[in-house]
Design a protein around this motif. Structure first.
Motif, PDB file in Angstrom:
ATOM      1  N   GLU A 111       0.663  -1.206  -0.047  1.00 38.06           N
ATOM      2  CA  GLU A 111      -0.026   0.085   0.085  1.00 38.06           C
ATOM      3  C   GLU A 111       0.814   0.986   0.049  1.00 38.06           C
ATOM      4  O   GLU A 111       1.505   1.590   1.135  1.00 38.06           O
ATOM      5  N   THR A 112       1.025   1.674  -1.229  1.00 42.67           N
ATOM      6  CA  THR A 112       1.799   2.936  -1.152  1.00 42.67           C
ATOM      7  C   THR A 112       1.241   4.128  -0.450  1.00 42.67           C
ATOM      8  O   THR A 112       0.321   4.563  -0.426  1.00 42.67           O
ATOM      9  N   ASP A 113       2.347   4.466   0.291  1.00 41.53           N
ATOM     10  CA  ASP A 113       2.124   5.845   1.118  1.00 41.53           C
ATOM     11  C   ASP A 113       2.638   7.221   0.390  1.00 41.53           C
ATOM     12  O   ASP A 113       3.975   7.284   0.731  1.00 41.53           O
ATOM     13  N   TYR A 114       1.929   7.890  -0.533  1.00 41.68           N
ATOM     14  CA  TYR A 114       2.479   9.139  -1.261  1.00 41.68           C
ATOM     15  C   TYR A 114       2.960  10.086  -0.321  1.00 41.68           C
ATOM     16  O   TYR A 114       3.884  10.855  -0.959  1.00 41.68           O
ATOM     17  N   GLU A 115       2.718  10.280   0.966  1.00 41.48           N
ATOM     18  CA  GLU A 115       2.820  11.341   1.623  1.00 41.48           C
ATOM     19  C   GLU A 115       4.544  11.466   2.088  1.00 41.48           C
ATOM     20  O   GLU A 115       5.252  12.322   2.564  1.00 41.48           O
ATOM     21  N   ALA A 116       4.923  10.002   2.350  1.00 40.95           N
ATOM     22  CA  ALA A 116       5.990   9.644   2.991  1.00 40.95           C
ATOM     23  C   ALA A 116       7.253   9.978   2.187  1.00 40.95           C
ATOM     24  O   ALA A 116       8.479  10.338   2.860  1.00 40.95           O
ATOM     25  N   ASP A 117       7.092   9.927   0.904  1.00 40.93           N
ATOM     26  CA  ASP A 117       8.449  10.199   0.039  1.00 40.93           C
ATOM     27  C   ASP A 117       9.561   9.224   0.406  1.00 40.93           C
ATOM     28  O   ASP A 117      10.626   9.621   0.352  1.00 40.93           O
ATOM     29  N   PHE A 118       9.185   7.931   0.625  1.00 40.53           N
ATOM     30  CA  PHE A 118      10.419   7.057   0.925  1.00 40.53           C
ATOM     31  C   PHE A 118      11.387   6.904  -0.294  1.00 40.53           C
ATOM     32  O   PHE A 118      10.800   6.831  -1.297  1.00 40.53           O
ATOM     33  N   PRO A 119      12.433   6.464  -0.155  1.00 47.19           N
ATOM     34  CA  PRO A 119      13.252   6.182  -1.205  1.00 47.19           C
ATOM     35  C   PRO A 119      12.625   4.903  -2.177  1.00 47.19           C
ATOM     36  O   PRO A 119      12.079   3.941  -1.390  1.00 47.19           O
ATOM     37  N   ASP A 120      12.458   4.687  -3.350  1.00 45.57           N
ATOM     38  CA  ASP A 120      11.978   3.810  -4.026  1.00 45.57           C
ATOM     39  C   ASP A 120      12.859   2.555  -4.539  1.00 45.57           C
ATOM     40  O   ASP A 120      14.072   2.986  -4.778  1.00 45.57           O
ATOM     41  N   LEU A 121      12.477   1.650  -4.459  1.00 42.96           N
ATOM     42  CA  LEU A 121      13.382   0.462  -4.779  1.00 42.96           C
ATOM     43  C   LEU A 121      13.201   0.273  -6.387  1.00 42.96           C
ATOM     44  O   LEU A 121      12.363   0.147  -6.866  1.00 42.96           O
ATOM     45  N   GLN A 122      14.277   0.322  -7.048  1.00 48.47           N
ATOM     46  CA  GLN A 122      14.311   0.343  -8.519  1.00 48.47           C
ATOM     47  C   GLN A 122      13.907  -0.999  -8.900  1.00 48.47           C
ATOM     48  O   GLN A 122      14.392  -2.154  -8.308  1.00 48.47           O
ATOM     49  N   SER A 123      13.369  -1.156 -10.167  1.00 46.07           N
ATOM     50  CA  SER A 123      12.838  -2.325 -10.380  1.00 46.07           C
ATOM     51  C   SER A 123      13.432  -3.100 -11.459  1.00 46.07           C
ATOM     52  O   SER A 123      13.580  -4.354 -11.514  1.00 46.07           O
ATOM     53  N   ASP A 124      14.133  -2.350 -12.465  1.00 42.72           N
ATOM     54  CA  ASP A 124      14.915  -3.026 -13.389  1.00 42.72           C
ATOM     55  C   ASP A 124      16.697  -2.467 -12.937  1.00 42.72           C
ATOM     56  O   ASP A 124      16.922  -1.573 -12.946  1.00 42.72           O
ATOM     57  N   ILE A 125      17.214  -3.687 -12.759  1.00 43.91           N
ATOM     58  CA  ILE A 125      18.584  -3.566 -12.165  1.00 43.91           C
ATOM     59  C   ILE A 125      19.755  -3.893 -13.249  1.00 43.91           C
ATOM     60  O   ILE A 125      19.789  -5.289 -13.260  1.00 43.91           O
ATOM     61  N   LEU A 126      20.594  -2.990 -13.413  1.00 42.48           N
ATOM     62  CA  LEU A 126      21.768  -3.613 -14.444  1.00 42.48           C
ATOM     63  C   LEU A 126      22.661  -4.175 -13.550  1.00 42.48           C
ATOM     64  O   LEU A 126      22.899  -4.270 -12.355  1.00 42.48           O
ATOM     65  N   PRO A 127      23.668  -5.044 -14.491  1.00 38.39           N
ATOM     66  CA  PRO A 127      24.703  -5.734 -13.502  1.00 38.39           C
ATOM     67  C   PRO A 127      25.560  -4.794 -12.739  1.00 38.39           C
ATOM     68  O   PRO A 127      26.006  -3.763 -13.070  1.00 38.39           O
ATOM     69  N   GLY A 128      26.051  -5.336 -11.498  1.00 39.91           N
ATOM     70  CA  GLY A 128      26.847  -4.285 -10.500  1.00 39.91           C
ATOM     71  C   GLY A 128      26.012  -3.469 -10.026  1.00 39.91           C
ATOM     72  O   GLY A 128      26.884  -2.519  -9.269  1.00 39.91           O
ATOM     73  N   ILE A 129      24.996  -3.301 -10.154  1.00 37.96           N
ATOM     74  CA  ILE A 129      24.260  -2.291  -9.363  1.00 37.96           C
ATOM     75  C   ILE A 129      23.421  -2.697  -8.023  1.00 37.96           C
ATOM     76  O   ILE A 129      22.843  -3.834  -8.033  1.00 37.96           O
ATOM     77  N   SER A 130      23.348  -1.839  -7.030  1.00 40.04           N
ATOM     78  CA  SER A 130      22.433  -1.942  -5.943  1.00 40.04           C
ATOM     79  C   SER A 130      21.530  -1.111  -5.741  1.00 40.04           C
ATOM     80  O   SER A 130      21.688   0.172  -5.992  1.00 40.04           O
ATOM     81  N   THR A 131      20.309  -1.434  -5.178  1.00 42.68           N
ATOM     82  CA  THR A 131      19.384  -0.478  -4.934  1.00 42.68           C
ATOM     83  C   THR A 131      18.708  -0.726  -3.679  1.00 42.68           C
ATOM     84  O   THR A 131      18.382  -2.095  -3.425  1.00 42.68           O
ATOM     85  N   SER A 132      18.158   0.152  -2.963  1.00 41.12           N
ATOM     86  CA  SER A 132      17.775   0.108  -1.586  1.00 41.12           C
ATOM     87  C   SER A 132      16.218   0.787  -1.400  1.00 41.12           C
ATOM     88  O   SER A 132      16.367   2.145  -2.194  1.00 41.12           O
ATOM     89  N   GLY A 133      15.350   0.606  -0.762  1.00 46.27           N
ATOM     90  CA  GLY A 133      14.125   1.239  -0.777  1.00 46.27           C
ATOM     91  C   GLY A 133      13.159   0.888   0.357  1.00 46.27           C
ATOM     92  O   GLY A 133      13.441  -0.089   0.903  1.00 46.27           O
ATOM     93  N   VAL A 134      12.219   1.502   0.523  1.00 48.86           N
ATOM     94  CA  VAL A 134      11.205   1.300   1.480  1.00 48.86           C
ATOM     95  C   VAL A 134       9.757   0.867   0.792  1.00 48.86           C
ATOM     96  O   VAL A 134       9.375   1.623  -0.056  1.00 48.86           O
ATOM     97  N   VAL A 135       9.037  -0.118   1.161  1.00 52.96           N
ATOM     98  CA  VAL A 135       7.888  -0.753   0.654  1.00 52.96           C
ATOM     99  C   VAL A 135       7.167  -0.676   2.060  1.00 52.96           C
ATOM    100  O   VAL A 135       7.224  -1.046   2.873  1.00 52.96           O
ATOM    101  N   THR A 136       5.877   0.031   1.745  1.00 52.50           N
ATOM    102  CA  THR A 136       4.817   0.004   2.716  1.00 52.50           C
ATOM    103  C   THR A 136       3.702  -0.706   2.702  1.00 52.50           C
ATOM    104  O   THR A 136       3.364  -1.200   1.444  1.00 52.50           O
TER     105      THR A 136
END
Length: 171
Positions: A111-136
């Motif tokens: 359930e996305t909390d649009y007010e929060a402006d948390f970092p998004d987890l990227q969905s398509d990730i290239l080799p050698g890349i790391s992504t972090s995010g918050v899912v509500t």
């Protein structure tokens, strides 16, 4: 300070202001003598953390690495902190809508909390890349003793099988 910041003010209300807004309506507002002003986070202002389950548990499938960093319980929602790392030679995909929380026989969806402006987890990730995010997710009872996190990911290398990433987080 920026437009939209949350602030914590310590002061004394000393008077009342009465004026007119742009539409001619009467506006009455307190006049405060502020002793201090502090910019605070959305979490501190709106959704204070009631309890945190820190895990750091990692599952590595052929270099497709998913880590559940922590789960935070709050009144309006439950926050899942996730890191995905692509240690493969191929593009990978990891979609937050495929993550489910399971607790006490009930499945919870994002359930996305649009007010929060948390970092998004990227969905398509290239080799050698790391992504972090918050899912509500919907607010779970902070007395919950076990949560299972089910997530799915995909690799462009169709010669390898990527099983669902399943984490069991307990107190």
């Amino acid at each position: 300070m920026n437009d939209g910041d949350y602030v914590k003010v310590d002061g004394v209300i000393e008077d009342e202001f009465e004026g007119e807004n742009m539409l001619g309506g009467v506006v009455i507002a307190p006049v405060m003598n502020a002793k201090s002003l502090e910019v605070i986070s959305y979490i501190d202002a709106v959704a204070p953390t009631l309890e945190t389950l820190t895990t750091g548990e990692t599952i590595d499938q052929h270099g497709f690495v998913v880590q559940v960093d922590k789960i935070e319980f709050a009144e309006p929602h439950t926050r899942l902190y996730v890191t995905v790392t692509n240690n493969t030679n191929d593009n990978i995909s990891f979609y937050t809508h495929s993550i489910k929380l399971v607790s006490n026989g009930t499945q919870y969806e994002e359930e996305t909390d649009y007010e929060a402006d948390f970092p998004d987890l990227q969905s398509d990730i290239l080799p050698g890349i790391s992504t972090s995010g918050v899912v509500t997710f919907p607010a779970l009872d902070s007395a919950t003793t076990e949560i299972q996190v089910h997530a799915e990911g995909y690799s462009q290398n169709y010669e390898i099988d990527i099983e669902p990433f399943i984490f069991k987080v307990t107190k």
